[in-house]
Design a protein around this motif. Structure first.
Motif, short mmCIF file in Angstrom:
data_model
loop_
_atom_site.label_atom_id
_atom_site.label_comp_id
_atom_site.label_asym_id
_atom_site.label_seq_id
_atom_site.Cartn_x
_atom_site.Cartn_y
_atom_site.Cartn_z
N ASP A 207 0.85 -1.19 0.00
CA ASP A 207 0.00 0.00 0.00
C ASP A 207 0.88 1.23 0.00
O ASP A 207 2.09 1.15 0.25
CB ASP A 207 -0.98 0.01 1.18
N THR A 208 0.28 2.38 -0.26
CA THR A 208 1.05 3.61 -0.33
C THR A 208 0.12 4.79 -0.15
O THR A 208 -1.10 4.66 -0.22
CB THR A 208 1.80 3.72 -1.67
N LYS A 209 0.70 5.95 0.07
CA LYS A 209 -0.11 7.16 0.17
C LYS A 209 0.49 8.25 -0.72
O LYS A 209 1.70 8.31 -0.95
CB LYS A 209 -0.20 7.65 1.61
N PHE A 210 -0.39 9.09 -1.22
CA PHE A 210 -0.01 10.22 -2.07
C PHE A 210 -0.55 11.50 -1.48
O PHE A 210 -1.58 11.50 -0.79
CB PHE A 210 -0.58 10.07 -3.48
N GLU A 211 0.13 12.60 -1.80
CA GLU A 211 -0.41 13.92 -1.50
C GLU A 211 -0.39 14.73 -2.80
O GLU A 211 0.56 14.64 -3.59
CB GLU A 211 0.39 14.60 -0.40
N PHE A 212 -1.44 15.49 -2.98
CA PHE A 212 -1.59 16.30 -4.18
C PHE A 212 -1.83 17.75 -3.80
O PHE A 212 -2.25 18.08 -2.69
CB PHE A 212 -2.79 15.80 -5.01
N GLY A 213 -1.56 18.64 -4.76
CA GLY A 213 -1.86 20.06 -4.62
C GLY A 213 -2.38 20.60 -5.93
O GLY A 213 -2.49 19.87 -6.93
N LEU A 214 -2.68 21.88 -5.94
CA LEU A 214 -3.19 22.54 -7.13
C LEU A 214 -2.31 23.73 -7.48
O LEU A 214 -1.90 24.50 -6.61
CB LEU A 214 -4.63 23.03 -6.91
N ILE A 215 -1.99 23.85 -8.77
CA ILE A 215 -1.31 25.03 -9.31
C ILE A 215 -2.15 25.51 -10.49
O ILE A 215 -2.26 24.82 -11.51
CB ILE A 215 0.13 24.73 -9.77
N ASN A 216 -2.76 26.68 -10.34
CA ASN A 216 -3.63 27.23 -11.39
C ASN A 216 -4.68 26.21 -11.83
O ASN A 216 -4.96 26.06 -13.03
CB ASN A 216 -2.80 27.69 -12.59
N GLY A 217 -5.22 25.49 -10.87
CA GLY A 217 -6.28 24.53 -11.17
C GLY A 217 -5.79 23.17 -11.62
O GLY A 217 -6.60 22.25 -11.77
N LEU A 225 7.25 10.35 -2.65
CA LEU A 225 6.61 9.38 -3.55
C LEU A 225 7.30 8.02 -3.45
O LEU A 225 8.50 7.91 -3.68
CB LEU A 225 6.67 9.89 -4.99
N PHE A 226 6.51 6.99 -3.10
CA PHE A 226 6.96 5.59 -3.05
C PHE A 226 8.27 5.44 -2.28
O PHE A 226 9.22 4.81 -2.74
CB PHE A 226 7.10 5.02 -4.46
N THR A 227 8.30 6.04 -1.10
CA THR A 227 9.44 5.86 -0.21
C THR A 227 9.05 4.88 0.91
O THR A 227 7.86 4.62 1.11
CB THR A 227 9.87 7.18 0.44
N PRO A 228 10.02 4.37 1.66
CA PRO A 228 9.68 3.50 2.79
C PRO A 228 8.89 4.21 3.88
O PRO A 228 8.29 3.55 4.72
CB PRO A 228 11.05 3.05 3.33
N ASP A 229 8.89 5.55 3.89
CA ASP A 229 8.10 6.28 4.88
C ASP A 229 6.66 6.49 4.44
O ASP A 229 5.80 6.80 5.26
CB ASP A 229 8.73 7.65 5.17
N SER A 230 6.39 6.34 3.14
CA SER A 230 5.02 6.57 2.64
C SER A 230 4.39 5.30 2.08
O SER A 230 3.23 5.33 1.67
CB SER A 230 5.03 7.64 1.55
N SER A 231 5.13 4.20 2.06
CA SER A 231 4.67 2.98 1.41
C SER A 231 5.04 1.77 2.26
O SER A 231 6.00 1.81 3.03
CB SER A 231 5.33 2.83 0.03
N ARG A 232 4.28 0.71 2.06
CA ARG A 232 4.59 -0.56 2.72
C ARG A 232 5.17 -1.51 1.67
O ARG A 232 4.45 -1.97 0.79
CB ARG A 232 3.33 -1.17 3.35
N PHE A 233 6.48 -1.75 1.78
CA PHE A 233 7.17 -2.65 0.87
C PHE A 233 7.44 -3.98 1.58
O PHE A 233 7.91 -3.99 2.73
CB PHE A 233 8.52 -2.07 0.42
N TRP A 234 7.20 -5.07 0.88
CA TRP A 234 7.57 -6.40 1.38
C TRP A 234 8.54 -7.04 0.39
O TRP A 234 8.37 -6.92 -0.83
CB TRP A 234 6.35 -7.31 1.48
N ALA A 235 9.53 -7.72 0.89
CA ALA A 235 10.35 -8.56 0.02
C ALA A 235 9.47 -9.70 -0.51
O ALA A 235 8.76 -10.35 0.26
CB ALA A 235 11.55 -9.12 0.78
N LYS A 236 9.49 -9.91 -1.82
CA LYS A 236 8.61 -10.91 -2.42
C LYS A 236 8.82 -12.29 -1.82
O LYS A 236 7.87 -13.06 -1.64
CB LYS A 236 8.84 -10.95 -3.94
N GLU A 237 10.05 -12.59 -1.45
CA GLU A 237 10.35 -13.91 -0.90
C GLU A 237 9.74 -14.09 0.50
O GLU A 237 9.63 -15.22 0.99
CB GLU A 237 11.86 -14.15 -0.84
N ASN A 238 9.33 -12.99 1.13
CA ASN A 238 8.72 -13.08 2.47
C ASN A 238 7.20 -13.03 2.43
O ASN A 238 6.56 -13.16 3.49
CB ASN A 238 9.23 -11.92 3.35
#
Length: 297
Positions: A207-217, A225-238
């Motif tokens: 899972d992961t989380k994103f944050e968005f903003g607006l510039i001129n609409g 983006l997709f860092t270990p602080d914003s996402s849950r990564f698992w090693a596939k072998e685990n």
């Protein structure tokens, strides 16, 4: 040179705007300067000591992903070159790899969370209600099971206290129906792209989380983006069902704190050196597995 910094303020000669748990924001006039420190947090506390190279690794990973996904979704990155900042930075050696110059966007106060697997807080919700953020799910799902399609489970960013899990219907009330649907669609598209990328490298993006903003609409991807602080990564072998899978992030810190007798309501003790060292190693490992490059500073 590896050095842990808990604050960027001594090294940045620009107006200070905001201090988060890990990131600091400075005003450059036309743009913002984001500096990623080595601070580490868990259970809503910033811990001591900081973790060497963590900020550099997080920043470089975000830059990597912003460039990788730019054709899918515009983002706020302008550049991440400390040498282009001139006298704004007093020590370029220390600040190398920690900086990101960004466009100024008006943040949308929603965390856009996408879950591809039923785990963590989503699993706890499901056990209690059979739903996640108001989304009814099939009965009999197993912990860590993959959804047929990723689900969108936003949270509202509160100025004080914890973020609040909300339904898509509530999100529409907060930001408008059209914008809510756009954010959901963009978030799922980004997740699916990164999930496929990670899968090729032996990693499960749970899972992961994103944050968005607006510039001129225009909707702009911001923050990290997709860092270990914003996402849950698992090693596939685990990867397995019905078990607790260790995440490729600050899991050693959470494990230590959970078993230390700390009450989670007071300032925690200083982290042991072996916990800090193992946490640093994990951040370097996920960086290598995602980018194919050894982290050398």
């Amino acid at each position: 040179m590896s050095i842990a910094i808990s604050s960027a303020e001594p090294y940045v000669m620009a107006p200070f705007v905001y201090k988060g748990k890990v990131r600091e924001l400075y005003d450059l006039g036309e743009h913002y300067l984001i500096v990623v420190t080595d601070r580490i947090s868990a259970f809503d506390y910033v811990l001591r000591p900081s973790v060497s190279d963590k900020g550099c690794l997080l920043n470089r990973l975000s830059c990597f992903w912003f460039e990788e996904t730019a054709s899918l979704q515009p983002n706020h990155l302008v550049h991440a070159d400390v040498d282009r900042l001139g006298d704004i930075i007093s020590n370029r050696t220390i600040m190398k790899d920690r900086v990101m110059v960004t466009r100024k966007a008006q943040p949308i106060k929603i965390e856009c969370i996408v879950r591809g697997y039923i785990t963590g807080g989503g699993w706890r919700q499901y056990q209690q209600t059979g739903q996640i953020n108001g989304i009814p799910l099939p009965s009999g799902m197993r912990k860590n099971e993959r959804f047929d399609r990723p689900i969108f489970t936003p949270s509202a960013k509160n100025d004080a206290g914890h973020d609040e899990d909300i339904s898509l219907a509530r999100m529409k009330e907060l930001v408008g129906a059209e914008l809510a649907i756009q954010l959901m669609e963009k978030s799922i598209q980004l997740y699916e792209y990164a999930h496929a990328y990670c899968e090729q490298r032996g990693i499960v993006l749970a899972d992961t989380k994103f944050e968005f903003g607006l510039i001129n609409g225009q909707i702009i991807l911001i923050d990290e983006l997709f860092t270990p602080d914003s996402s849950r990564f698992w090693a596939k072998e685990n990867y397995t069902l019905d078990a607790q899978i260790e995440s490729m992030d600050k899991e050693p810190v959470r494990t230590y704190l959970s078993g230390s007798g700390w009450d989670k309501n007071s300032e925690p003790d200083i982290l042991p050196a072996h916990v800090v060292k193992e946490t640093s190693r994990r951040y370097k490992e996920i960086y290598y597995r995602l980018t194919g490059q050894q982290y050398i500073r």
